[in-house]
Design a protein around this motif. Structure first.
Motif, PDB file in Angstrom:
ATOM      1  N   THR A   1      -7.132  -6.751 -14.563  1.00  0.00           N
ATOM      2  CA  THR A   1      -5.964  -7.107 -13.772  1.00  0.00           C
ATOM      3  C   THR A   1      -5.896  -8.603 -13.493  1.00  0.00           C
ATOM      4  O   THR A   1      -6.902  -9.300 -13.494  1.00  0.00           O
ATOM      5  CB  THR A   1      -5.938  -6.366 -12.421  1.00  0.00           C
TER       6      THR A   1
ATOM      7  N   LYS B   1      -4.991   1.019  -8.749  1.00  0.00           N
ATOM      8  CA  LYS B   1      -6.121   1.238  -7.844  1.00  0.00           C
ATOM      9  C   LYS B   1      -6.718   2.632  -8.057  1.00  0.00           C
ATOM     10  O   LYS B   1      -7.942   2.803  -8.075  1.00  0.00           O
ATOM     11  CB  LYS B   1      -5.673   1.096  -6.390  1.00  0.00           C
ATOM     12  N   SER B   2      -5.845   3.622  -8.203  1.00  0.00           N
ATOM     13  CA  SER B   2      -6.319   4.984  -8.423  1.00  0.00           C
ATOM     14  C   SER B   2      -7.052   5.113  -9.752  1.00  0.00           C
ATOM     15  O   SER B   2      -8.024   5.876  -9.864  1.00  0.00           O
ATOM     16  CB  SER B   2      -5.147   5.972  -8.380  1.00  0.00           C
TER      17      SER B   2
ATOM     18  N   ASP C   1     -10.562   4.191  -9.332  1.00  0.00           N
ATOM     19  CA  ASP C   1     -11.298   5.334  -8.806  1.00  0.00           C
ATOM     20  C   ASP C   1     -11.558   6.360  -9.902  1.00  0.00           C
ATOM     21  O   ASP C   1     -12.673   6.885 -10.034  1.00  0.00           O
ATOM     22  CB  ASP C   1     -10.515   5.998  -7.668  1.00  0.00           C
TER      23      ASP C   1
ATOM     24  N   GLU D   1      -0.693   0.829  -6.708  1.00  0.00           N
ATOM     25  CA  GLU D   1      -1.500   1.955  -6.239  1.00  0.00           C
ATOM     26  C   GLU D   1      -1.975   2.817  -7.411  1.00  0.00           C
ATOM     27  O   GLU D   1      -3.074   3.387  -7.373  1.00  0.00           O
ATOM     28  CB  GLU D   1      -0.713   2.787  -5.226  1.00  0.00           C
TER      29      GLU D   1
ATOM     30  N   ARG E   1       0.814  -1.223   0.000  1.00  0.00           N
ATOM     31  CA  ARG E   1       0.000   0.000   0.000  1.00  0.00           C
ATOM     32  C   ARG E   1       0.850   1.278   0.000  1.00  0.00           C
ATOM     33  O   ARG E   1       0.374   2.347   0.406  1.00  0.00           O
ATOM     34  CB  ARG E   1      -0.999   0.010   1.168  1.00  0.00           C
TER      35      ARG E   1
END
Length: 260
Positions: A229, A201-202, A205, A198, A191
């Motif tokens: 993914t 992941k962003s 969003d 990351e 993380r």
């Protein structure tokens, strides 16, 4: 159940193999035993390849067959970050065919000799935005990026920042070997901000950016089509067109169905 208790319960049910620092190289026989029951064309090409050496994690092969099927046989423009021995460029030429424009980049000057026309290699750093932009200009545009370069977090970010705006609508951006995002020597950590994991992941969003008020971190939501993914690899599709959000019924609901 809190996060710590949930994690402990999962580990009791599914003990984690100690992979960190382990040599995960397979013999040819071991790799053959892990082939897909119904392999796609890229997997077939990989296992039939003879030429310059190429190395891929076995589970990447069906991933590519799923992610790249819409691009095969088209005159796409591909940039591979990381040339190494040159075998990967040969695989992509076999997969995409004679009409594709395929460039590789590497910081190692020896890689300039590890290529055969019509493929091309340019020497420079993936962390140099001007070099990346100049290479794409020489290519005449960009449809597919494969980041298999240094795997260093800051380099991956700089490459994405430079190349995503140049990627054509409908194009694909792939990052390989994202397990390094968890390893300190590659600027990683679980993380830890700024790693490729990351970043992805962003981007999830950002893809849903129409549903919150804050600005997107990496790309406008209109630009992100899908984020696909698997273990250590991700593919981000640049939307070919933006359609406003909305849902529709197949049939008009009855009062009874609405109540149920």
């Amino acid at each position: 159940m809190n996060r710590s208790d949930r994690t402990a319960a999962l580990r009791r049910q599914h003990p984690k193999p100690p992979l960190y620092g382990k040599d995960l190289r397979l013999t040819r026989e071991q790799a053959e035993a892990r082939r897909s029951p119904n392999p796609g064309p890229f997997e077939e090409i990989f296992f039939a390849h003879h030429g310059r050496p190429a190395n891929k994690w076995v589970h990447y092969l069906p991933f590519y067959d799923r992610a790249l099927a819409p691009y095969r046989g088209r005159p796409i423009r591909m940039l591979e970050i990381g040339v190494m021995h040159g075998g990967s460029l040969e695989l992509w030429r076999k997969y995409f065919g004679p009409e594709a424009t395929i460039f590789g980049i590497d910081i190692n000057p020896e890689c300039a000799g590890r290529v055969d026309a019509p493929n091309q290699v340019r020497i420079g750093s993936q962390a140099d935005p001007e070099f990346l932009r100049a290479t794409v200009a020489e290519m005449g545009g960009l449809d597919f990026v494969l980041d298999d370069g240094s795997h260093i977090a800051s380099h991956q970010r700089l490459s994405f920042e430079a190349l995503w705006p140049l990627l054509a609508p409908g194009g694909l951006y792939v990052i390989e070997d994202m397990h390094t995002a968890y390893w300190e020597q590659w600027e990683g950590g679980l993380r830890r901000s700024g790693t490729a994991v990351e970043l992805v992941k962003s981007l999830v969003d950002d893809m849903n950016g129409r549903y919150f008020d804050e600005d997107e971190a990496w790309a406008p939501y209109e630009e992100i089509g899908t984020v696909f993914t698997a273990d250590s690899i991700a593919a981000i599709e640049k939307a070919a067109r933006h359609a406003p959000a909305g849902h529709v019924w197949t049939d008009k609901p009855t009062p009874a169905s609405q109540a149920g």
